[in-house]
Write an enzyme that holds these catalytic residues in place. Structure first.
Site, mmCIF file in Angstrom:
data_model
loop_
_atom_site.group_PDB
_atom_site.id
_atom_site.type_symbol
_atom_site.label_atom_id
_atom_site.label_comp_id
_atom_site.label_asym_id
_atom_site.label_seq_id
_atom_site.Cartn_x
_atom_site.Cartn_y
_atom_site.Cartn_z
ATOM 1 N N ARG A 277 0.866 -1.184 0.000
ATOM 2 C CA ARG A 277 0.000 0.000 0.000
ATOM 3 C C ARG A 277 0.901 1.232 0.000
ATOM 4 O O ARG A 277 1.551 1.523 0.998
ATOM 5 C CB ARG A 277 -0.919 -0.038 1.230
ATOM 6 C CG ARG A 277 -1.442 1.310 1.647
ATOM 7 C CD ARG A 277 -2.537 1.257 2.683
ATOM 8 N NE ARG A 277 -2.160 0.773 3.996
ATOM 9 C CZ ARG A 277 -1.428 1.460 4.888
ATOM 10 N NH1 ARG A 277 -0.933 2.639 4.584
ATOM 11 N NH2 ARG A 277 -1.181 0.940 6.069
ATOM 12 N N HIS A 281 -3.130 4.398 4.970
ATOM 13 C CA HIS A 281 -4.253 3.449 5.041
ATOM 14 C C HIS A 281 -5.534 4.079 4.495
ATOM 15 O O HIS A 281 -6.281 3.466 3.738
ATOM 16 C CB HIS A 281 -4.470 3.015 6.499
ATOM 17 C CG HIS A 281 -5.728 2.240 6.706
ATOM 18 N ND1 HIS A 281 -5.832 0.917 6.376
ATOM 19 C CD2 HIS A 281 -6.955 2.625 7.159
ATOM 20 C CE1 HIS A 281 -7.077 0.492 6.644
ATOM 21 N NE2 HIS A 281 -7.759 1.518 7.112
ATOM 22 N N TYR A 290 4.390 5.281 11.782
ATOM 23 C CA TYR A 290 4.650 3.857 12.038
ATOM 24 C C TYR A 290 5.506 3.160 10.979
ATOM 25 O O TYR A 290 5.872 2.008 11.164
ATOM 26 C CB TYR A 290 3.332 3.086 12.243
ATOM 27 C CG TYR A 290 2.327 3.189 11.104
ATOM 28 C CD1 TYR A 290 2.445 2.397 9.962
ATOM 29 C CD2 TYR A 290 1.248 4.064 11.172
ATOM 30 C CE1 TYR A 290 1.530 2.479 8.925
ATOM 31 C CE2 TYR A 290 0.313 4.162 10.138
ATOM 32 C CZ TYR A 290 0.465 3.356 9.018
ATOM 33 O OH TYR A 290 -0.449 3.442 7.989
HETATM 34 C C1 LIG Z 1 -14.097 -6.103 12.250
HETATM 35 C C2 LIG Z 1 -13.261 -4.851 12.122
HETATM 36 N N1 LIG Z 1 -12.269 -4.639 12.998
HETATM 37 C C3 LIG Z 1 -11.525 -3.508 12.902
HETATM 38 C C4 LIG Z 1 -11.790 -2.581 11.927
HETATM 39 C C5 LIG Z 1 -10.918 -1.329 11.808
HETATM 40 N N2 LIG Z 1 -10.020 -1.461 10.662
HETATM 41 C C6 LIG Z 1 -10.322 -0.895 9.475
HETATM 42 S S1 LIG Z 1 -9.217 -1.247 8.296
HETATM 43 C C7 LIG Z 1 -8.247 -2.148 9.364
HETATM 44 C C8 LIG Z 1 -6.990 -2.804 8.885
HETATM 45 C C9 LIG Z 1 -7.259 -3.883 7.881
HETATM 46 O O1 LIG Z 1 -6.066 -4.333 7.296
HETATM 47 P P1 LIG Z 1 -6.028 -5.378 6.123
HETATM 48 O O2 LIG Z 1 -7.049 -6.445 6.352
HETATM 49 O O3 LIG Z 1 -4.627 -5.803 5.951
HETATM 50 O O4 LIG Z 1 -6.532 -4.563 4.848
HETATM 51 P P2 LIG Z 1 -5.962 -3.219 4.183
HETATM 52 O O5 LIG Z 1 -6.651 -2.069 4.883
HETATM 53 O O6 LIG Z 1 -4.483 -3.202 4.351
HETATM 54 O O7 LIG Z 1 -6.383 -3.289 2.757
HETATM 55 C C10 LIG Z 1 -8.835 -2.160 10.622
HETATM 56 C C11 LIG Z 1 -8.267 -2.858 11.780
HETATM 57 C C12 LIG Z 1 -12.855 -2.841 11.041
HETATM 58 N N3 LIG Z 1 -13.183 -1.993 10.056
HETATM 59 N N4 LIG Z 1 -13.576 -3.984 11.145
#
Ligand SMILES: Cc1ncc(C[n+]2csc(CCOP(=O)(O)OP(=O)(O)O)c2C)c(N)n1
Length: 377
Positions: A277, A281, A290
């Site tokens: 990425r 985020h 970070y």
């Molecule tokens: C069930 C849940 N827990 C926490 C969150 C908060 N949250 C949003 S994005 C994220 C990180 C997700 O990372 P990843 O699965 O690697 O996907 P990326 O964003 O890198 O595409 C988190 C913890 C959420 N949206 N849903």
């Protein structure tokens, strides 16, 4: 083994095996991935790609890149409350989506799969309506586009994909689900349960994990034990395939083979597309808190777009006129979508209650009346 025909690509003859990466794209520079990142599908060789497939992948990746830039600008202008960029992940998304059979398969995205939506032909003004907070899950027709509503629950769409796939098997349609999720989601209970269930019941699902190295501020090494996301597949009784997610040919090849395998009754596959990425985020995030700028720079060197361009040029599959036209078209599409979403009408407030249940419950009706009284004050 039946082969699915990717939308718009050179048609494969009936019964032809899926091409391997070596026949899909010409060679990539040797520095594409960090040292030691072993891949199960080799990054391309010197053999030629079906030229129109390569050009189509490039056009879709470029359009997604330009649209992503417009979306970030719309957030900065206050049109979008927030936006999640996919910059850097175009090859993983376009390469996998190009293998989908749009007549039979169904895609279950997270919140970051804009380039998948674009590749599948989803109405992008409708898609972007969700980022303007006009419509929950996007103002497009999921049934027509075979692209389920955007889902911000990490891991949430994965059980949906497995359930849909088992339903299709019962109906005998030959349809496969393609389930997208991130490295962070791969640690969620929902995802483990879905992988296990799919493995036990041989559901026709292709799980596409885009391992972009970061789950918000949590790095891969704090998220994934056991070597890799793909390594987990063994425990669920399915093949696990690790591919260079910045190589659209490798991703296309792996996805196409996994879809053929599922369609032939072989059950699910877990694909881990190793990528990065490049942006924060979301537009609300500050990654300098970070992660190292040096790490970001190293991955910018592996940007999938210039890399694909170099390969198409080296193979003689695209000339300067093609790239000029692709750029003009990508910009025109991005501007059309930008203007369309900025001008989209606000839906009526009562829509908040319209799609919760097919038959509204008494409590929902009460809430709707309370809302009505309040807005009419
Ligand atoms: C069930 C849940 N827990 C926490 C969150 C908060 N949250 C949003 S994005 C994220 C990180 C997700 O990372 P990843 O699965 O690697 O996907 P990326 O964003 O890198 O595409 C988190 C913890 C959420 N949206 N849903």
């Amino acid at each position: 083994m039946p082969s699915s025909e990717p939308a718009g690509a050179d048609p494969a003859p009936p019964g032809a095996p899926a091409p391997d990466a070596a026949t899909v794209l010409p060679s990539a520079p040797a520095t594409d991935l960090p040292a030691g990142a072993a891949m199960d599908v080799p990054t391309g060789s010197t053999t030629d790609l079906p030229a129109d497939l390569g050009r189509r992948l490039y056009r879709d990746m470029l359009t997604a890149r330009r649209l992503d830039g417009e979306a970030i600008a719309l957030q900065r202008q206050g049109v979008f409350p927030a936006y999640v960029s996919l910059r850097g992940q175009e090859a993983a998304q376009v390469g996998s989506a190009a293998a989908v059979d749009r007549d039979r398969d169904f895609v279950f995205p997270t919140y970051r799969e804009m380039a998948v939506a674009l590749t599948l032909g989803v109405d992008m003004v409708g898609y972007m309506a969700s980022h303007r907070a006009l419509w929950h899950g996007g103002l497009y027709d999921p049934m027509a586009s075979r692209f389920a509503p955007i889902n911000a629950v990490v891991g949430g769409p994965v059980p949906h994909a497995v359930g849909w796939a088992l339903g299709e098997r019962l109906r005998g349609t030959g349809g496969c689900a393609v389930s997208y999720f991130g490295d962070g989601a791969s640690s969620e209970g929902d995802v483990h349960e879905s992988l296990n269930f799919a493995g036990v019941f041989a559901a026709p699902v292709v799980f596409v994990c885009q391992n972009n190295q970061w789950a918000l501020s949590v790095p891969n090494e704090r998220q994934v034990a056991g070597g890799s996301v793909a390594a987990r597949a063994q425990g669920y009784g399915m093949p696990g395939v690790r591919v260079d997610g910045n190589d659209p040919a490798a991703v296309y090849t792996a996805t196409r083979a996994a879809l053929d395998h599922a369609r032939a009754g072989g059950g699910p596959t877990l694909i881990e597309a190793v990528t990065y990425r490049l942006e924060p985020h979301s537009t609300s995030d500050d990654p300098s808190r970070y992660r190292d700028a040096a790490e970001e720079r190293a991955w910018r060197e592996r940007d999938p777009l210039p890399r694909l361009r170099a390969r198409l040029e080296a193979a003689g599959h695209a000339d300067a006129a093609f790239f000029e036209q692709a750029e003009a078209d990508a910009r025109a599409t991005a501007e059309r979508v930008r203007d369309g979403v900025a001008a989209a009408p606000e839906p009526g407030g009562a829509d908040l209650f319209t799609h919760v249940y097919r038959e509204p419950t008494r409590e929902l009706a009460r809430q709707r009346r309370a809302w009505q009284e309040e807005v009419e004050l």
